[in-house]
Design a protein around this motif. Structure first.
Motif, PDB file in Angstrom:
ATOM      1  N   MET A   1       2.773 -33.813  11.025  1.00 47.70           N
ATOM      2  CA  MET A   1       2.400 -35.003  10.347  1.00 47.70           C
ATOM      3  C   MET A   1       1.035 -34.755   9.742  1.00 47.70           C
ATOM      4  N   PRO A   2       0.982 -34.400   8.519  1.00 51.15           N
ATOM      5  CA  PRO A   2      -0.301 -34.042   7.914  1.00 51.15           C
ATOM      6  C   PRO A   2      -1.268 -35.220   7.817  1.00 51.15           C
ATOM      7  N   ILE A   3      -2.470 -34.936   8.226  1.00 46.43           N
ATOM      8  CA  ILE A   3      -3.592 -35.852   8.050  1.00 46.43           C
ATOM      9  C   ILE A   3      -4.543 -35.149   7.093  1.00 46.43           C
ATOM     10  N   THR A   4      -5.024 -35.879   6.097  1.00 46.38           N
ATOM     11  CA  THR A   4      -6.035 -35.345   5.190  1.00 46.38           C
ATOM     12  C   THR A   4      -7.270 -36.225   5.297  1.00 46.38           C
ATOM     13  N   LEU A   5      -8.380 -35.611   5.640  1.00 39.02           N
ATOM     14  CA  LEU A   5      -9.674 -36.294   5.686  1.00 39.02           C
ATOM     15  C   LEU A   5     -10.497 -35.749   4.528  1.00 39.02           C
ATOM     16  N   THR A   6     -10.922 -36.637   3.636  1.00 43.55           N
ATOM     17  CA  THR A   6     -11.716 -36.242   2.472  1.00 43.55           C
ATOM     18  C   THR A   6     -13.078 -36.904   2.568  1.00 43.55           C
ATOM     19  N   VAL A   7     -14.122 -36.084   2.467  1.00 44.61           N
ATOM     20  CA  VAL A   7     -15.503 -36.581   2.548  1.00 44.61           C
ATOM     21  C   VAL A   7     -16.376 -35.816   1.557  1.00 44.61           C
ATOM     22  N   PRO A   8     -17.515 -36.399   1.170  1.00 47.58           N
ATOM     23  CA  PRO A   8     -18.452 -35.660   0.322  1.00 47.58           C
ATOM     24  C   PRO A   8     -19.279 -34.683   1.162  1.00 47.58           C
ATOM     25  N   GLU A   9     -19.795 -33.669   0.492  1.00 48.93           N
ATOM     26  CA  GLU A   9     -20.684 -32.703   1.155  1.00 48.93           C
ATOM     27  C   GLU A   9     -21.823 -33.440   1.839  1.00 48.93           C
ATOM     28  N   GLY A  10     -22.185 -32.968   3.026  1.00 50.59           N
ATOM     29  CA  GLY A  10     -23.333 -33.496   3.741  1.00 50.59           C
ATOM     30  C   GLY A  10     -23.067 -34.728   4.586  1.00 50.59           C
ATOM     31  N   LEU A  11     -21.902 -35.350   4.430  1.00 53.03           N
ATOM     32  CA  LEU A  11     -21.633 -36.550   5.225  1.00 53.03           C
ATOM     33  C   LEU A  11     -21.369 -36.195   6.682  1.00 53.03           C
ATOM     34  N   ILE A  48      -9.154 -30.836   6.017  1.00 54.41           N
ATOM     35  CA  ILE A  48     -10.409 -31.547   5.785  1.00 54.41           C
ATOM     36  C   ILE A  48     -10.899 -31.072   4.427  1.00 54.41           C
ATOM     37  N   LYS A  49     -11.003 -32.006   3.504  1.00 58.67           N
ATOM     38  CA  LYS A  49     -11.472 -31.681   2.159  1.00 58.67           C
ATOM     39  C   LYS A  49     -12.920 -32.151   2.036  1.00 58.67           C
ATOM     40  N   VAL A  50     -13.815 -31.207   1.816  1.00 56.66           N
ATOM     41  CA  VAL A  50     -15.222 -31.523   1.608  1.00 56.66           C
ATOM     42  C   VAL A  50     -15.505 -31.246   0.135  1.00 56.66           C
ATOM     43  N   LEU A  51     -15.775 -32.306  -0.590  1.00 55.65           N
ATOM     44  CA  LEU A  51     -15.949 -32.209  -2.035  1.00 55.65           C
ATOM     45  C   LEU A  51     -17.417 -32.383  -2.425  1.00 55.65           C
ATOM     46  N   PRO A  52     -17.797 -31.861  -3.589  1.00 54.40           N
ATOM     47  CA  PRO A  52     -19.160 -32.129  -4.065  1.00 54.40           C
ATOM     48  C   PRO A  52     -19.393 -33.643  -4.119  1.00 54.40           C
ATOM     49  N   ARG A  53     -20.610 -34.057  -3.803  1.00 56.11           N
ATOM     50  CA  ARG A  53     -20.937 -35.493  -3.754  1.00 56.11           C
ATOM     51  C   ARG A  53     -20.501 -36.237  -5.011  1.00 56.11           C
ATOM     52  N   GLU A  54     -20.669 -35.608  -6.164  1.00 55.72           N
ATOM     53  CA  GLU A  54     -20.346 -36.294  -7.418  1.00 55.72           C
ATOM     54  C   GLU A  54     -18.839 -36.416  -7.665  1.00 55.72           C
ATOM     55  N   HIS A  55     -18.036 -35.841  -6.779  1.00 58.12           N
ATOM     56  CA  HIS A  55     -16.581 -35.901  -6.927  1.00 58.12           C
ATOM     57  C   HIS A  55     -15.927 -36.885  -5.959  1.00 58.12           C
ATOM     58  N   VAL A  56     -16.738 -37.598  -5.182  1.00 59.66           N
ATOM     59  CA  VAL A  56     -16.217 -38.601  -4.248  1.00 59.66           C
ATOM     60  C   VAL A  56     -16.776 -39.945  -4.702  1.00 59.66           C
ATOM     61  N   LYS A  61     -18.487 -44.630  -9.061  1.00 60.14           N
ATOM     62  CA  LYS A  61     -19.790 -43.998  -8.812  1.00 60.14           C
ATOM     63  C   LYS A  61     -19.749 -43.174  -7.521  1.00 60.14           C
ATOM     64  N   PRO A  62     -20.528 -42.092  -7.491  1.00 60.14           N
ATOM     65  CA  PRO A  62     -20.607 -41.315  -6.252  1.00 60.14           C
ATOM     66  C   PRO A  62     -21.121 -42.185  -5.099  1.00 60.14           C
ATOM     67  N   ILE A  63     -20.507 -42.009  -3.948  1.00 59.33           N
ATOM     68  CA  ILE A  63     -20.865 -42.824  -2.796  1.00 59.33           C
ATOM     69  C   ILE A  63     -20.515 -42.064  -1.518  1.00 59.33           C
ATOM     70  N   ALA A  64     -21.243 -42.347  -0.468  1.00 63.34           N
ATOM     71  CA  ALA A  64     -20.894 -41.799   0.844  1.00 63.34           C
ATOM     72  C   ALA A  64     -19.670 -42.572   1.327  1.00 63.34           C
ATOM     73  N   THR A  65     -18.547 -41.905   1.363  1.00 63.35           N
ATOM     74  CA  THR A  65     -17.292 -42.544   1.738  1.00 63.35           C
ATOM     75  C   THR A  65     -16.374 -41.534   2.411  1.00 63.35           C
ATOM     76  N   ALA A  66     -15.321 -42.032   2.984  1.00 67.46           N
ATOM     77  CA  ALA A  66     -14.323 -41.157   3.599  1.00 67.46           C
ATOM     78  C   ALA A  66     -12.946 -41.730   3.322  1.00 67.46           C
ATOM     79  N   PHE A  67     -11.997 -40.829   3.097  1.00 74.15           N
ATOM     80  CA  PHE A  67     -10.609 -41.204   2.860  1.00 74.15           C
ATOM     81  C   PHE A  67      -9.749 -40.500   3.905  1.00 74.15           C
ATOM     82  N   VAL A  68      -8.890 -41.269   4.544  1.00 74.68           N
ATOM     83  CA  VAL A  68      -7.956 -40.720   5.525  1.00 74.68           C
ATOM     84  C   VAL A  68      -6.552 -40.999   5.012  1.00 74.68           C
TER      85      VAL A  68
END
Length: 142
Positions: A1-11, A48-56, A61-68
Motif C-alpha cells: 500500500m504505497p504511501i507518498t510523503l512530499t515535503v519541501p527541503e529543510g522541513l 518520501i519526496k523532498v522537493l526544492p522549496r519553490e516547488h512545494v 506560493k511556496p510554503i512549508a507544507t506536507a502532502f500525504v
C-alpha cells in the motif's frame, strides 16, 4: 500500500523523514486493524519526496507544507471513519516530525483507490477478494 510523503527541503531532517514514514505505516496498519499482519506489513511501501522549496506550493506560493497520499485497493479503509482516522493520525505524525516548523493547517492528505483487479504485488493482480484472502491467510498463519 504505497504511501507518498512530499515535503519541501529543510522541513524534515532525514531522521524525521524516517520517523514520519514509520509513523504513517503504523497509522495505516492500526486504522486497518492489521498491526502485526505479515502480508500487510510487508506491503506497506512508499516514497518520501523532498522537493526544492519553490516547488512545494499552496495558494500558488511556496510554503512549508506536507502532502500525504495513500493508495489502496478499494476494499481497504472503505468506511468514512477509517478514512478520517488515518487522515487524523497522518497529520499528527507529520506535525510531530516537523517539530514546530509546520502549521497543522498546512498538512494535506488524500486516499486513492485502485479499481477492482488493478492492484498488483510481485507481478500478480489481486481482486478485492484475493486481497482480503491474502490478509486473512497471513492472520491465520500467525
Amino acid at each position: 500500500m504505497p504511501i507518498t510523503l512530499t515535503v519541501p527541503e529543510g522541513l524534515l531532517s532525514p531522521e524525521a523523514q524516517a520517523r514520519a514514514f514509520a509513523g504513517l505505516t503504523d497509522a495505516l496498519l492500526d486504522v486497518a486493524g492489521l498491526t502485526g499482519n505479515a502480508f500487510m506489513t510487508a506491503n506497506v511501501i512508499g516514497t518520501i519526496k523532498v522537493l526544492p522549496r519553490e516547488h512545494v506550493l499552496a495558494a500558488g506560493k511556496p510554503i512549508a507544507t506536507a502532502f500525504v497520499e495513500l493508495k489502496l485497493p478499494e476494499v481497504a479503509l472503505a468506511s468514512a471513519e477509517a478514512k478520517q482516522a488515518f487522515i487524523e493520525k497522518a497529520a499528527d505524525v507529520v506535525e510531530q516530525a516537523a517539530e514546530g516548523r509546520l502549521k497543522r493547517e498546512h498538512i494535506w492528505s488524500n486516499i486513492v483507490y485502485a479499481p477492482e483487479g488493478a492492484w498488483g504485488i510481485a507481478g500478480d493482480s489481486y481482486s478485492n477478494a484475493d486481497f482480503v484472502g491474502a490478509i486473512q491467510g497471513a492472520a491465520a498463519a500467525s
